[in-house]
Design an enzyme around this catalytic site. Structure first.
Site, PDB file in Angstrom:
ATOM      1  N   ASP A  97       0.900  -1.143   0.000  1.00 13.32           N
ATOM      2  CA  ASP A  97       0.000   0.000   0.000  1.00 13.32           C
ATOM      3  C   ASP A  97       0.940   1.194   0.000  1.00 13.32           C
ATOM      4  O   ASP A  97       1.577   1.500   1.013  1.00 13.32           O
ATOM      5  CB  ASP A  97      -0.881  -0.022   1.251  1.00 13.32           C
ATOM      6  CG  ASP A  97      -1.763   1.227   1.312  1.00 13.32           C
ATOM      7  OD1 ASP A  97      -1.504   2.182   0.534  1.00 13.32           O
ATOM      8  OD2 ASP A  97      -2.688   1.252   2.138  1.00 13.32           O
ATOM      9  N   LYS A 151       3.406  10.964 -16.667  1.00 17.49           N
ATOM     10  CA  LYS A 151       2.356  11.966 -16.737  1.00 17.49           C
ATOM     11  C   LYS A 151       1.026  11.373 -16.289  1.00 17.49           C
ATOM     12  O   LYS A 151       0.909  10.157 -16.324  1.00 17.49           O
ATOM     13  CB  LYS A 151       2.266  12.571 -18.139  1.00 17.49           C
ATOM     14  CG  LYS A 151       1.685  11.605 -19.196  1.00 17.49           C
ATOM     15  CD  LYS A 151       1.654  12.243 -20.556  1.00 17.49           C
ATOM     16  CE  LYS A 151       0.399  13.039 -20.788  1.00 17.49           C
ATOM     17  NZ  LYS A 151      -0.675  12.251 -21.445  1.00 17.49           N
ATOM     18  N   HIS A 181       6.591  10.501 -23.452  1.00 10.05           N
ATOM     19  CA  HIS A 181       7.038   9.401 -24.315  1.00 10.05           C
ATOM     20  C   HIS A 181       7.242   9.843 -25.769  1.00 10.05           C
ATOM     21  O   HIS A 181       7.922   9.174 -26.528  1.00 10.05           O
ATOM     22  CB  HIS A 181       6.129   8.173 -24.193  1.00 10.05           C
ATOM     23  CG  HIS A 181       4.851   8.248 -24.957  1.00 10.05           C
ATOM     24  ND1 HIS A 181       3.763   8.952 -24.510  1.00 10.05           N
ATOM     25  CD2 HIS A 181       4.469   7.711 -26.141  1.00 10.05           C
ATOM     26  CE1 HIS A 181       2.779   8.847 -25.396  1.00 10.05           C
ATOM     27  NE2 HIS A 181       3.183   8.088 -26.388  1.00 10.05           N
ATOM     28  N   LYS A 185      10.305   8.795 -29.130  1.00  8.71           N
ATOM     29  CA  LYS A 185      10.005   8.233 -30.458  1.00  8.71           C
ATOM     30  C   LYS A 185      11.192   8.477 -31.386  1.00  8.71           C
ATOM     31  O   LYS A 185      11.762   9.571 -31.407  1.00  8.71           O
ATOM     32  CB  LYS A 185       8.735   8.877 -31.032  1.00  8.71           C
ATOM     33  CG  LYS A 185       7.474   8.442 -30.290  1.00  8.71           C
ATOM     34  CD  LYS A 185       6.232   9.034 -30.911  1.00  8.71           C
ATOM     35  CE  LYS A 185       5.006   8.759 -30.044  1.00  8.71           C
ATOM     36  NZ  LYS A 185       4.233   7.616 -30.468  1.00  8.71           N
ATOM     37  N   GLU A 219      -5.464  11.056 -33.612  1.00 15.04           N
ATOM     38  CA  GLU A 219      -5.642   9.654 -33.202  1.00 15.04           C
ATOM     39  C   GLU A 219      -6.969   9.161 -33.743  1.00 15.04           C
ATOM     40  O   GLU A 219      -7.936   9.933 -33.828  1.00 15.04           O
ATOM     41  CB  GLU A 219      -5.686   9.556 -31.683  1.00 15.04           C
ATOM     42  CG  GLU A 219      -4.431  10.035 -31.004  1.00 15.04           C
ATOM     43  CD  GLU A 219      -4.485   9.708 -29.525  1.00 15.04           C
ATOM     44  OE1 GLU A 219      -4.045   8.610 -29.161  1.00 15.04           O
ATOM     45  OE2 GLU A 219      -4.991  10.531 -28.742  1.00 15.04           O
ATOM     46  N   ASP A 238      -4.106  16.594 -21.795  1.00 13.32           N
ATOM     47  CA  ASP A 238      -3.601  15.246 -22.101  1.00 13.32           C
ATOM     48  C   ASP A 238      -2.538  15.266 -23.197  1.00 13.32           C
ATOM     49  O   ASP A 238      -1.611  14.465 -23.173  1.00 13.32           O
ATOM     50  CB  ASP A 238      -4.792  14.373 -22.552  1.00 13.32           C
ATOM     51  CG  ASP A 238      -4.429  12.904 -22.696  1.00 13.32           C
ATOM     52  OD1 ASP A 238      -3.670  12.399 -21.836  1.00 13.32           O
ATOM     53  OD2 ASP A 238      -4.892  12.254 -23.657  1.00 13.32           O
ATOM     54  N   HIS A 243       2.870  16.670 -25.095  1.00 17.33           N
ATOM     55  CA  HIS A 243       3.425  16.144 -26.343  1.00 17.33           C
ATOM     56  C   HIS A 243       3.563  17.213 -27.443  1.00 17.33           C
ATOM     57  O   HIS A 243       4.602  17.333 -28.080  1.00 17.33           O
ATOM     58  CB  HIS A 243       2.573  14.990 -26.882  1.00 17.33           C
ATOM     59  CG  HIS A 243       2.353  13.879 -25.898  1.00 17.33           C
ATOM     60  ND1 HIS A 243       3.304  13.481 -24.990  1.00 17.33           N
ATOM     61  CD2 HIS A 243       1.280  13.076 -25.667  1.00 17.33           C
ATOM     62  CE1 HIS A 243       2.836  12.471 -24.263  1.00 17.33           C
ATOM     63  NE2 HIS A 243       1.612  12.215 -24.643  1.00 17.33           N
ATOM     64  N   LYS A 343      -9.038  13.000 -30.681  1.00 16.47           N
ATOM     65  CA  LYS A 343      -9.354  11.574 -30.707  1.00 16.47           C
ATOM     66  C   LYS A 343     -10.450  11.349 -31.743  1.00 16.47           C
ATOM     67  O   LYS A 343     -11.175  12.266 -32.106  1.00 16.47           O
ATOM     68  CB  LYS A 343      -9.826  11.115 -29.324  1.00 16.47           C
ATOM     69  CG  LYS A 343      -8.699  11.209 -28.286  1.00 16.47           C
ATOM     70  CD  LYS A 343      -8.844  10.177 -27.196  1.00 16.47           C
ATOM     71  CE  LYS A 343      -7.726  10.268 -26.179  1.00 16.47           C
ATOM     72  NZ  LYS A 343      -6.446   9.704 -26.636  1.00 16.47           N
TER      73      LYS A 343
HETATM   74  C1  BG6 Z   1      -0.853   9.604 -24.047  1.00 19.03           C
HETATM   75  C2  BG6 Z   1      -2.241  10.129 -23.867  1.00 19.03           C
HETATM   76  O1  BG6 Z   1       0.064  10.413 -23.368  1.00 19.03           O
HETATM   77  O2  BG6 Z   1      -0.526   9.578 -25.431  1.00 19.03           O
HETATM   78  C3  BG6 Z   1      -3.233   9.283 -24.645  1.00 19.03           C
HETATM   79  O3  BG6 Z   1      -2.591  10.119 -22.488  1.00 19.03           O
HETATM   80  C4  BG6 Z   1      -2.823   9.167 -26.096  1.00 19.03           C
HETATM   81  O4  BG6 Z   1      -4.552   9.821 -24.546  1.00 19.03           O
HETATM   82  C5  BG6 Z   1      -1.369   8.733 -26.214  1.00 19.03           C
HETATM   83  O5  BG6 Z   1      -3.668   8.217 -26.721  1.00 19.03           O
HETATM   84  C6  BG6 Z   1      -0.900   8.811 -27.649  1.00 19.03           C
HETATM   85  O6  BG6 Z   1       0.367   8.222 -27.767  1.00 19.03           O
HETATM   86  P1  BG6 Z   1       0.850   7.530 -29.113  1.00 19.03           P
HETATM   87  O7  BG6 Z   1       2.240   7.105 -28.821  1.00 19.03           O
HETATM   88  O8  BG6 Z   1      -0.087   6.395 -29.375  1.00 19.03           O
HETATM   89  O9  BG6 Z   1       0.754   8.590 -30.177  1.00 19.03           O
END
Ligand code: BG6
Length: 491
Positions: A97, A151, A181, A185, A219, A238, A243, A343
């Site tokens: 925990d 994040k 992330h 890439k 996306e 988000d 990003h 999205k």
């Molecule tokens: C994440 C978001 O950080 O990145 C998601 O929280 C999103 O909502 C994702 O779908 C997209 O990452 P990638 O690598 O699939 O473009």
């Protein structure tokens, strides 16, 4: 030189501890990435991965859970029985925990004597402070320890500052790896090479030679099973705050003096601090919020956002943002920068498009003036760079037609491409901070993004509906059209 992050040499024992170790991110991204690193012999031999969770599991239950969940996120061609078995041998489950100090004594006992420690906090951010404090209390933070923060790093500037301040009580900045992330890439890292490993672009990489910049991260997926998180977050928090702004930093920064982490991060920070703050009037004019409605993607009908599981009725969360930004410095003065993400858009596609200035004068009366040179950098799903040039259309007249020079990075460099998380995890192990955000970068990104959220609230701005499977609300095209421009798929 920046203070150097601790690095784990191949002969050192390493304990990689994942808080949230059986959660969604761990199962979908972290464990598959670690498996790939293991498969390719990139983990130090004495590495153990401690997955922490709340379930009172024994070894068998944990192993059954991992077996049933993780392989689905690893390419079939990479699943090798021996490698998988030896990978499982590195995994240890520990129940904890995270909010209670007691569990940390057991954690200390589960670790190897004298090991390097990497703590990956794949939990809700409200647990970060407590976890760091308890690790400290149990004597588990030494100068070689590293912490990785996943994040969302806050939901506004104040909460981001609080996280930074709390973590800084226990870890020095060069021990902190804030993950975005996108910075892991391959193609995003390649952007640095495109800009600073070639000499032909840099002299033109500025106003007035560049007319506009557009960055799209589209996306096709919807909110999926993340309704609870997403509905209180929205696309600006988000995707844009992190990003897209990170991509913008790499596109817009000055050449760093070296790849030293702080040399790069200083330049990115300058971009973030040069972003022109948006007034409420700017926000009303230069931003578009959208929310997807029922539609179809790839011929399949999909639900609207409000019909998705666990989305509160009448939710006004945005699933799409388009906006026009400006960078107040000499290089970018008066160059509009368009950012767009959403999205359930027509397809999954991330592009950076640099539109160069028109020719000053046309000597070709048969050809209407149009964008002449454009550099398109496709980040995903494919990886390529296209330079649009004007060419003479064969025939008797002098008619111009766009033609493209295309560099297909996928075929230029055959071979395995590591996923972003694998590359970033290896950076953490090797103590390379260049592709992680520094605390001041995070705060500068929030300082610019938060007023937009506040502006929307002040304006009572409701998201505009768009049909799933399209490129977003019509207002997004209108935003570009006002400057005589259009999104790349509309040209
Ligand atoms: C994440 C978001 O950080 O990145 C998601 O929280 C999103 O909502 C994702 O779908 C997209 O990452 P990638 O690598 O699939 O473009």
């Amino acid at each position: 030189m920046s203070p150097v992050a601790p690095a784990t040499a191949p002969d050192m024992p390493l304990d990689l501890v994942i808080f949230g170790g059986v959660g969604d991110l761990s199962v979908r991204k972290l464990l598959p990435a670690l498996y790939m690193a293991h498969l390719h012999g990139n983990l130090p031999p004495a590495t153990r991965i401690l997955a922490l969770g709340r379930q009172g599991w024994g070894r068998d239950e944990f192993a059954a859970f991992i077996e049933s969940k993780v392989p689905g996120f690893i390419g079939a061609e990479a699943l090798e029985a021996n490698a998988w078995a030896s990978f499982l041998g590195r995994l240890v489950y520990a129940q904890i925990d995270a909010t209670e100090p007691q569990g940390y004594t057991a954690l200390a006992q589960a670790m190897q004597a004298g090991s390097d420690r990497v703590y990956y906090l794949a939990t809700a951010p409200n647990l970060f402070t407590g976890i760091c404090a308890h690790l400290h209390g149990a004597g588990l933070i030494d100068p070689r320890a590293r912490v990785v923060l996943e994040k969302p790093l806050g939901h506004d500037l104040a909460s981001a500052k609080q996280i930074n301040a709390d973590v800084a009580r226990y870890f020095a900045e060069h021990q902190v790896f804030r993950i975005d992330h996108y910075l892991g890439k391959e193609t995003v890292q390649n952007l640095m090479v495109l800009r600073f490993g070639n000499s032909i672009f840099e002299p033109l990489w500025r106003a007035p030679h560049i007319k506009s910049v557009q960055i799209t991260v589209a996306e096709s997926v919807g909110v999926g099973s993340r309704a609870g998180f997403y509905d209180s977050t929205g696309a600006l928090r988000d995707m844009v705050q992190n990003h897209l702004l990170q991509l913008l930093c790499i596109v817009a920064m000055e050449p760093p003096v070296s790849l030293d982490p702080d040399a790069v991060r200083d330049e990115k920070l300058k971009v973030l601090r040069s972003l022109r703050p948006m007034s409420v009037a700017d926000i009303a004019r230069d931003t578009v919020r959208g929310q997807y409605g029922v539609g179809a993607i790839g011929g399949e009908g999909v639900k609207g956002y409000l019909q998705e599981d666990n989305i509160p009725a009448g939710s006004a969360t945005e699933t799409f943002v388009a906006l026009k930004a400006h960078i107040n410095n000499w290089r970018w003065a008066n160059v509009p920068i368009f950012l767009r993400t959403g999205k359930r858009m027509a397809e999954r596609r991330s592009d950076i498009v640099i539109e160069f200035a028109d020719t000053p004068f046309s000597i070709f009366p048969d050809s209407p003036r149009a964008t002449v040179n454009r550099l398109l950098i496709r980040l995903q799903p494919e990886e390529h760079i296209e330079l649009q040039m004007m060419a003479k259309e064969p025939g008797s007249g002098m008619r111009l037609k766009p033609a493209t020079l295309k560099l297909d990075l996928g075929s230029a460099f055959a071979g395995r491409r590591a996923e972003a998380y694998e590359r970033l995890l290896m950076d953490v192990i090797k103590g390379r901070l260049t592709h992680f955000m520094r605390s001041d970068e995070l705060e500068a990104a929030w300082a610019w993004a938060e007023p937009i959220l506040n502006g929307w609230q002040a304006l009572g701005e409701k998201p505009r509906p768009y049909t799933a499977g399209t490129w977003g609300p019509a207002a997004s095209s209108a935003l570009m059209a006002r400057d005589g421009l259009s999104w790349v798929e509309e040209t």
